[in-house]
Design an enzyme around this catalytic site. Structure first.
Site, PDB file in Angstrom:
ATOM      1  N   CYS A 110       0.860  -1.186   0.000  1.00  0.00           N
ATOM      2  CA  CYS A 110       0.000   0.000   0.000  1.00  0.00           C
ATOM      3  C   CYS A 110       0.895   1.234   0.000  1.00  0.00           C
ATOM      4  O   CYS A 110       1.874   1.292   0.755  1.00  0.00           O
ATOM      5  CB  CYS A 110      -0.889  -0.015   1.247  1.00  0.00           C
ATOM      6  SG  CYS A 110      -1.948   1.433   1.391  1.00  0.00           S
ATOM      7  N   HIS A 152      -9.014  -3.705  -2.080  1.00  0.00           N
ATOM      8  CA  HIS A 152      -8.045  -2.881  -1.348  1.00  0.00           C
ATOM      9  C   HIS A 152      -8.485  -1.411  -1.343  1.00  0.00           C
ATOM     10  O   HIS A 152      -8.480  -0.749  -0.291  1.00  0.00           O
ATOM     11  CB  HIS A 152      -6.666  -3.045  -1.997  1.00  0.00           C
ATOM     12  CG  HIS A 152      -5.569  -2.271  -1.359  1.00  0.00           C
ATOM     13  ND1 HIS A 152      -4.507  -2.871  -0.718  1.00  0.00           N
ATOM     14  CD2 HIS A 152      -5.339  -0.930  -1.260  1.00  0.00           C
ATOM     15  CE1 HIS A 152      -3.693  -1.947  -0.250  1.00  0.00           C
ATOM     16  NE2 HIS A 152      -4.171  -0.753  -0.573  1.00  0.00           N
ATOM     17  N   GLU A 153      -8.866  -0.894  -2.512  1.00  0.00           N
ATOM     18  CA  GLU A 153      -9.219   0.533  -2.603  1.00  0.00           C
ATOM     19  C   GLU A 153     -10.531   0.832  -1.869  1.00  0.00           C
ATOM     20  O   GLU A 153     -10.657   1.875  -1.217  1.00  0.00           O
ATOM     21  CB  GLU A 153      -9.311   0.976  -4.066  1.00  0.00           C
ATOM     22  CG  GLU A 153      -8.017   0.828  -4.864  1.00  0.00           C
ATOM     23  CD  GLU A 153      -6.798   1.416  -4.177  1.00  0.00           C
ATOM     24  OE1 GLU A 153      -6.925   2.433  -3.472  1.00  0.00           O
ATOM     25  OE2 GLU A 153      -5.703   0.826  -4.324  1.00  0.00           O
ATOM     26  N   HIS A 156     -10.051   1.198   1.722  1.00  0.00           N
ATOM     27  CA  HIS A 156      -9.569   2.538   2.095  1.00  0.00           C
ATOM     28  C   HIS A 156     -10.737   3.493   2.345  1.00  0.00           C
ATOM     29  O   HIS A 156     -10.679   4.322   3.261  1.00  0.00           O
ATOM     30  CB  HIS A 156      -8.714   3.144   0.977  1.00  0.00           C
ATOM     31  CG  HIS A 156      -7.266   2.783   1.045  1.00  0.00           C
ATOM     32  ND1 HIS A 156      -6.483   3.037   2.138  1.00  0.00           N
ATOM     33  CD2 HIS A 156      -6.443   2.199   0.128  1.00  0.00           C
ATOM     34  CE1 HIS A 156      -5.238   2.630   1.904  1.00  0.00           C
ATOM     35  NE2 HIS A 156      -5.189   2.106   0.692  1.00  0.00           N
TER      36      HIS A 156
HETATM   37 ZN    ZN Z   1      -3.563   1.220  -0.176  1.00  0.00          ZN
END
Ligand code: ZN
Length: 214
Positions: A110, A152-153, A156
């Site tokens: 990341c 993953h995004e 966030h």
């Molecule tokens: Zn990330």
């Protein structure tokens, strides 16, 4: 021009970000932010960048897996990762549904936990309903590495980092990833690092102050 990418510990990475209206998406501030985030992601380089990573708690992420990033991976590596080039695109207000929960287990990193990688279990197939850069509703069906990037995004945007989901014993610096782990399959890595969880310690420790490699 590129933007500063905030690092783990910045509270913005732990906030639930807010959805945007179609009017906001079409307005000048967001339309100007998109190419800035694209250029920041490319310069890093990364395959995705979420707005909290540049300090904005809004539900926006940019994604792109360029052919040049994967040109040095072998056919076997690409097949193992189920990875192929993904053109640049933008997602707003995404809703993620897991379509196939078969585990896809690989190292990931990341840009906000710069310099490290760890093995993370991700779902193999996901569907994402979101708005695009024109504020239109779109549905994305993603498989393999692309599904990993989306998970993953979107994490966030919900205040979640991969370190919350990682197999913590696989956590490694990037340098040691390339030195020791890159050419092993994940089963071998997991066997090598083992599964031992440390015993809980009963020692009382100060509630403030910093403990660094005592
Ligand atoms: Zn990330």
């Amino acid at each position: 021009m590129t933007l500063k990418i905030v690092q783990a510990g910045d509270p913005v990475l732990r906030r639930q970000s807010r959805p945007l209206t179609k009017e906001e998406i079409l307005g000048p501030s967001i339309q100007e932010l998109i190419p800035l985030m694209r250029d920041t992601m490319r310069e890093a380089p990364g395959v995705g960048l979420a707005a909290p990573q540049i300090g904005q708690s809004i539900q926006l992420a940019v994604i792109e897996d360029r052919a040049t990033y994967i040109k040095d991976l072998s056919e076997e590596e690409l097949a193992a990762r189920q990875r192929s080039a993904i053109p640049f695109h933008v997602i707003f207000n995404p809703k993620l549904t897991v379509v196939d929960n078969s585990p896809a287990v690989f190292f990931e990193g990341c840009l906000s936990v710069a310099g490290y990688q760890a093995v993370v279990d991700r779902a193999l197939d996901v569907r994402v309903e979101c708005l695009n850069e024109r504020g239109e509703e779109v549905t994305i069906n993603a498989h393999g590495w692309y599904a990993r990037i989306l998970q993953h995004e979107i994490d966030h945007l919900n205040g979640i980092l991969y370190i919350d989901r990682m197999k913590s014993r696989t956590y490694t610096t990037g340098e040691n990833f390339f030195r020791y782990w890159m050419n092993h399959d994940i089963e071998e890595v997991l066997t090598e690092v083992g599964n031992e969880k440390p015993e809980a310690t009963n020692a009382s420790s100060p509630t403030s102050g910093l403990l660094i490699c005592p």
